[in-house]
Structure formats: structure tokens, C-alpha cells
Design a protein around this motif. Structure first.
Motif, PDB file in Angstrom:
ATOM      1  N   LEU A 173      89.661  43.334  76.100  1.00  0.00           N
ATOM      2  CA  LEU A 173      90.319  42.330  75.259  1.00  0.00           C
ATOM      3  C   LEU A 173      89.613  40.976  75.319  1.00  0.00           C
ATOM      4  O   LEU A 173      89.603  40.222  74.346  1.00  0.00           O
ATOM      5  CB  LEU A 173      91.782  42.168  75.675  1.00  0.00           C
ATOM      6  N   GLY A 174      89.038  40.657  76.485  1.00  0.00           N
ATOM      7  CA  GLY A 174      88.456  39.330  76.650  1.00  0.00           C
ATOM      8  C   GLY A 174      86.994  39.209  76.288  1.00  0.00           C
ATOM      9  O   GLY A 174      86.463  38.102  76.189  1.00  0.00           O
ATOM     10  N   ARG A 175      86.324  40.338  76.047  1.00  0.00           N
ATOM     11  CA  ARG A 175      84.868  40.308  75.850  1.00  0.00           C
ATOM     12  C   ARG A 175      84.446  39.407  74.685  1.00  0.00           C
ATOM     13  O   ARG A 175      83.575  38.546  74.838  1.00  0.00           O
ATOM     14  CB  ARG A 175      84.348  41.725  75.623  1.00  0.00           C
ATOM     15  N   ARG A 176      85.029  39.599  73.515  1.00  0.00           N
ATOM     16  CA  ARG A 176      84.594  38.846  72.338  1.00  0.00           C
ATOM     17  C   ARG A 176      84.866  37.341  72.445  1.00  0.00           C
ATOM     18  O   ARG A 176      83.962  36.536  72.213  1.00  0.00           O
ATOM     19  CB  ARG A 176      85.229  39.432  71.081  1.00  0.00           C
ATOM     20  N   PRO A 177      86.102  36.923  72.783  1.00  0.00           N
ATOM     21  CA  PRO A 177      86.323  35.480  72.880  1.00  0.00           C
ATOM     22  C   PRO A 177      85.485  34.808  73.967  1.00  0.00           C
ATOM     23  O   PRO A 177      85.003  33.686  73.780  1.00  0.00           O
ATOM     24  CB  PRO A 177      87.823  35.360  73.172  1.00  0.00           C
ATOM     25  N   VAL A 178      85.299  35.486  75.088  1.00  0.00           N
ATOM     26  CA  VAL A 178      84.500  34.882  76.161  1.00  0.00           C
ATOM     27  C   VAL A 178      83.022  34.863  75.776  1.00  0.00           C
ATOM     28  O   VAL A 178      82.293  33.944  76.152  1.00  0.00           O
ATOM     29  CB  VAL A 178      84.730  35.627  77.491  1.00  0.00           C
ATOM     30  N   THR A 179      82.567  35.844  75.010  1.00  0.00           N
ATOM     31  CA  THR A 179      81.185  35.818  74.528  1.00  0.00           C
ATOM     32  C   THR A 179      80.955  34.607  73.630  1.00  0.00           C
ATOM     33  O   THR A 179      79.935  33.920  73.742  1.00  0.00           O
ATOM     34  CB  THR A 179      80.863  37.109  73.759  1.00  0.00           C
ATOM     35  N   ARG A 180      81.906  34.345  72.740  1.00  0.00           N
ATOM     36  CA  ARG A 180      81.785  33.165  71.871  1.00  0.00           C
ATOM     37  C   ARG A 180      81.806  31.885  72.697  1.00  0.00           C
ATOM     38  O   ARG A 180      81.043  30.944  72.436  1.00  0.00           O
ATOM     39  CB  ARG A 180      82.915  33.157  70.835  1.00  0.00           C
ATOM     40  N   LEU A 181      82.671  31.850  73.690  1.00  0.00           N
ATOM     41  CA  LEU A 181      82.742  30.672  74.553  1.00  0.00           C
ATOM     42  C   LEU A 181      81.441  30.475  75.319  1.00  0.00           C
ATOM     43  O   LEU A 181      80.951  29.345  75.447  1.00  0.00           O
ATOM     44  CB  LEU A 181      83.906  30.821  75.529  1.00  0.00           C
ATOM     45  N   ALA A 182      80.860  31.561  75.806  1.00  0.00           N
ATOM     46  CA  ALA A 182      79.597  31.466  76.548  1.00  0.00           C
ATOM     47  C   ALA A 182      78.492  30.926  75.655  1.00  0.00           C
ATOM     48  O   ALA A 182      77.673  30.089  76.081  1.00  0.00           O
ATOM     49  CB  ALA A 182      79.210  32.839  77.098  1.00  0.00           C
ATOM     50  N   GLY A 183      78.452  31.380  74.406  1.00  0.00           N
ATOM     51  CA  GLY A 183      77.446  30.871  73.477  1.00  0.00           C
ATOM     52  C   GLY A 183      77.610  29.390  73.227  1.00  0.00           C
ATOM     53  O   GLY A 183      76.616  28.638  73.185  1.00  0.00           O
ATOM     54  N   ALA A 184      78.850  28.945  73.089  1.00  0.00           N
ATOM     55  CA  ALA A 184      79.113  27.517  72.866  1.00  0.00           C
ATOM     56  C   ALA A 184      78.737  26.697  74.096  1.00  0.00           C
ATOM     57  O   ALA A 184      78.177  25.593  73.978  1.00  0.00           O
ATOM     58  CB  ALA A 184      80.579  27.312  72.509  1.00  0.00           C
ATOM     59  N   MET A 185      79.042  27.214  75.274  1.00  0.00           N
ATOM     60  CA  MET A 185      78.722  26.487  76.503  1.00  0.00           C
ATOM     61  C   MET A 185      77.219  26.371  76.707  1.00  0.00           C
ATOM     62  O   MET A 185      76.726  25.349  77.199  1.00  0.00           O
ATOM     63  CB  MET A 185      79.376  27.180  77.697  1.00  0.00           C
ATOM     64  N   LEU A 192      75.611  20.360  83.867  1.00  0.00           N
ATOM     65  CA  LEU A 192      76.356  21.254  84.751  1.00  0.00           C
ATOM     66  C   LEU A 192      76.810  22.502  83.999  1.00  0.00           C
ATOM     67  O   LEU A 192      76.724  23.618  84.525  1.00  0.00           O
ATOM     68  CB  LEU A 192      77.567  20.532  85.348  1.00  0.00           C
ATOM     69  N   VAL A 193      77.262  22.331  82.773  1.00  0.00           N
ATOM     70  CA  VAL A 193      77.711  23.470  81.968  1.00  0.00           C
ATOM     71  C   VAL A 193      76.545  24.406  81.694  1.00  0.00           C
ATOM     72  O   VAL A 193      76.672  25.627  81.803  1.00  0.00           O
ATOM     73  CB  VAL A 193      78.345  22.985  80.647  1.00  0.00           C
ATOM     74  N   ARG A 194      75.396  23.834  81.356  1.00  0.00           N
ATOM     75  CA  ARG A 194      74.229  24.666  81.078  1.00  0.00           C
ATOM     76  C   ARG A 194      73.767  25.396  82.337  1.00  0.00           C
ATOM     77  O   ARG A 194      73.276  26.523  82.267  1.00  0.00           O
ATOM     78  CB  ARG A 194      73.092  23.823  80.503  1.00  0.00           C
ATOM     79  N   TRP A 195      73.919  24.746  83.503  1.00  0.00           N
ATOM     80  CA  TRP A 195      73.529  25.402  84.752  1.00  0.00           C
ATOM     81  C   TRP A 195      74.450  26.579  85.055  1.00  0.00           C
ATOM     82  O   TRP A 195      73.996  27.651  85.472  1.00  0.00           O
ATOM     83  CB  TRP A 195      73.571  24.412  85.911  1.00  0.00           C
ATOM     84  N   VAL A 196      75.743  26.379  84.839  1.00  0.00           N
ATOM     85  CA  VAL A 196      76.713  27.442  85.110  1.00  0.00           C
ATOM     86  C   VAL A 196      76.458  28.652  84.220  1.00  0.00           C
ATOM     87  O   VAL A 196      76.482  29.796  84.676  1.00  0.00           O
ATOM     88  CB  VAL A 196      78.153  26.925  84.912  1.00  0.00           C
ATOM     89  N   THR A 197      76.205  28.412  82.950  1.00  0.00           N
ATOM     90  CA  THR A 197      76.017  29.527  82.013  1.00  0.00           C
ATOM     91  C   THR A 197      74.602  30.071  82.039  1.00  0.00           C
ATOM     92  O   THR A 197      74.379  31.213  81.636  1.00  0.00           O
ATOM     93  CB  THR A 197      76.361  29.090  80.587  1.00  0.00           C
ATOM     94  N   GLY A 198      73.646  29.275  82.502  1.00  0.00           N
ATOM     95  CA  GLY A 198      72.269  29.734  82.589  1.00  0.00           C
ATOM     96  C   GLY A 198      71.527  29.607  81.266  1.00  0.00           C
ATOM     97  O   GLY A 198      72.125  29.325  80.223  1.00  0.00           O
ATOM     98  N   PRO A 199      70.225  29.852  81.288  1.00  0.00           N
ATOM     99  CA  PRO A 199      69.404  29.687  80.087  1.00  0.00           C
ATOM    100  C   PRO A 199      69.546  30.810  79.073  1.00  0.00           C
ATOM    101  O   PRO A 199      69.110  30.679  77.935  1.00  0.00           O
ATOM    102  CB  PRO A 199      67.984  29.643  80.655  1.00  0.00           C
ATOM    103  N   GLY A 200      70.128  31.923  79.499  1.00  0.00           N
ATOM    104  CA  GLY A 200      70.252  33.045  78.570  1.00  0.00           C
ATOM    105  C   GLY A 200      69.014  33.909  78.555  1.00  0.00           C
ATOM    106  O   GLY A 200      68.016  33.659  79.240  1.00  0.00           O
ATOM    107  N   ALA A 201      69.068  34.956  77.739  1.00  0.00           N
ATOM    108  CA  ALA A 201      67.967  35.912  77.660  1.00  0.00           C
ATOM    109  C   ALA A 201      66.778  35.297  76.945  1.00  0.00           C
ATOM    110  O   ALA A 201      66.919  34.508  76.017  1.00  0.00           O
ATOM    111  CB  ALA A 201      68.424  37.173  76.930  1.00  0.00           C
ATOM    112  N   ALA A 202      65.589  35.681  77.399  1.00  0.00           N
ATOM    113  CA  ALA A 202      64.366  35.183  76.760  1.00  0.00           C
ATOM    114  C   ALA A 202      64.114  35.885  75.435  1.00  0.00           C
ATOM    115  O   ALA A 202      63.414  35.394  74.571  1.00  0.00           O
ATOM    116  CB  ALA A 202      63.177  35.388  77.690  1.00  0.00           C
TER     117      ALA A 202
END
Length: 215
Positions: A173-185, A192-202
Motif C-alpha cells: 500500500l505504501g510503495r507508490r506514495p513513498v516512491t513519489r515522496l522519495a523523488g521529491a526529496m 540533509l534531505v539529499r543526504w538522507v535520500t542519497g543521490p539515486g541510481a546512476a
């Protein structure tokens, strides 16, 4: 309480008293310390997912959240069933290796088993192959609660099942909304927010539910 379940409890706790002292101490340590190991696995999953896709990161973040939700469900059920601990209720049983929780700290279902079942499933959804580690750890955690004398076998069986089901549903249930939130973060200007979420996939993100598989 079911007579056969009482007998199984007596058999397991009696066996526990016949084991070497170091085994008893190890069981007592594991019954609590195992939770710390699952916590460390959650941290490792989060750290690894910082360089993954937004979906992979979302699933890693959801894993401990889903486990917490399962724990809350377990606590709610405890307050409804109010089952006394076997270390106090089963006549003729040997004394529990661990201190028997006070009345009001009810037995059904086992919180520890619920957390273990939820963590095992949630971490397997982060990385499928880790189930070969998390499943035995969860089963060992559940068994240790009976071994040290503070739960019936049916308490831990119900806890494992409850945790596994709640974790799977919560993550779905939480996958889609949290994915959108992760993209926004990840697009945030806050360091600090960028450090928590990381740089993402290359590379370009993979399809949902595949980013975490087979790694």
C-alpha cells in the motif's frame, strides 16, 4: 488453554533447562539482541538503497515502517485477548529462564515474533535473496521466546504470521506514495534531505518491484 499446547510448552522449557548453561545464556541474549540485528539490517538496506532508484529507496524505507505497523497491530491484539503468560499460568512447568513479565503484559500474540516475521518479509521485499538469512533468524527469534519460557508456541506462530501479513500489505500500500515522496526529496535543495535520500541510481530507474530483485 489447549492441553497439547501446554504440553508442548512444558516439553520445550524442560528441554531448555537440560541444555548447557551457555546455550541458555545465548538464548536469553538472542531473544532481545535479535531485534538489534534486524535493526542493523534495516540500516544497511537504507544505506544501500540511497544509490538505487526512488522505488528501491522507498521499499527500503518502508521496511522498518511496516514492521512498526505490525508491532502496533500485535499490541492491539494483546489488549483484546489478555492471555496470561505461560510462565505464570501453566501448572507443573519448570521456571522460565527469562524473567516472567508482570500481569498486564499479555502473552498473545508474541510481539517479538511479530516483529521478527514482519522484518523478515519486509527485508525480503527489499532484497529477495536475503530471505535465506531473515527467515531462519525470525524462526529462531520466535522459538527462543518459548525456549526462555515467556510465550506459548501458539503465541509465536500467530506473531510470525501476523507480522508477515501486515508487513506485506503495508509495503504494498505504501510503495507508490513513498516512491513519489522519495523523488521529491531527492530534488530538494536541503543538503540533509539529499543526504538522507542519497543521490539515486546512476542509470535510468527500473520498473516498480524489480529494482530490488536479484541483487
Amino acid at each position: 488453554m489447549d492441553f497439547e499446547d501446554n504440553e508442548l510448552y512444558r516439553d520445550i522449557t524442560g528441554f531448555a533447562h537440560d541444555t548447557p548453561t551457555w546455550v541458555q545464556h545465548a538464548a536469553e541474549a538472542w531473544t532481545e539482541g535479535g531485534l538489534l540485528l534486524f535493526g542493523a539490517l534495516f540500516v544497511a538496506a537504507w544505506w544501500r538503497a540511497r544509490r538505487g532508484s526512488a522505488t528501491a529507496f522507498a521499499i527500503a524505507v518502508l521496511a522498518p515502517v511496516a514492521t512498526a505497523v505490525a508491532y502496533v497491530c500485535s499490541e492491539l491484539l494483546k489488549s483484546g485477548f489478555t492471555e496470561e503468560r505461560p510462565c505464570r499460568a501453566v501448572a507443573g512447568a519448570v521456571p522460565s529462564l527469562a524473567e516472567c513479565p508482570p500481569t498486564g503484559d499479555w502473552s498473545f500474540p508474541s510481539n517479538h515474533a511479530t516483529i521478527a516475521g514482519a522484518a523478515a518479509v519486509a527485508l525480503a521485499l527489499v532484497r529477495r535473496t536475503i530471505i535465506w538469512l531473515t527467515a531462519p533468524l525470525a524462526l529462531l527469534m520466535a522459538f527462543s521466546r518459548v525456549f526462555v519460557g515467556v510465550h506459548y508456541p501458539h503465541d509465536v506462530a500467530a506473531g510470525l504470521l501476523l507480522g508477515a501479513v501486515v508487513a506485506a500489505v503495508a509495503m504494498r500500500l505504501g510503495r507508490r506514495p513513498v516512491t513519489r515522496l522519495a523523488g521529491a526529496m531527492r530534488a530538494s535543495s536541503a543538503p540533509l534531505v539529499r543526504w538522507v535520500t542519497g543521490p539515486g541510481a546512476a542509470t535510468a530507474p527500473t520498473a516498480p518491484w524489480t529494482a530490488h530483485r536479484g541483487r
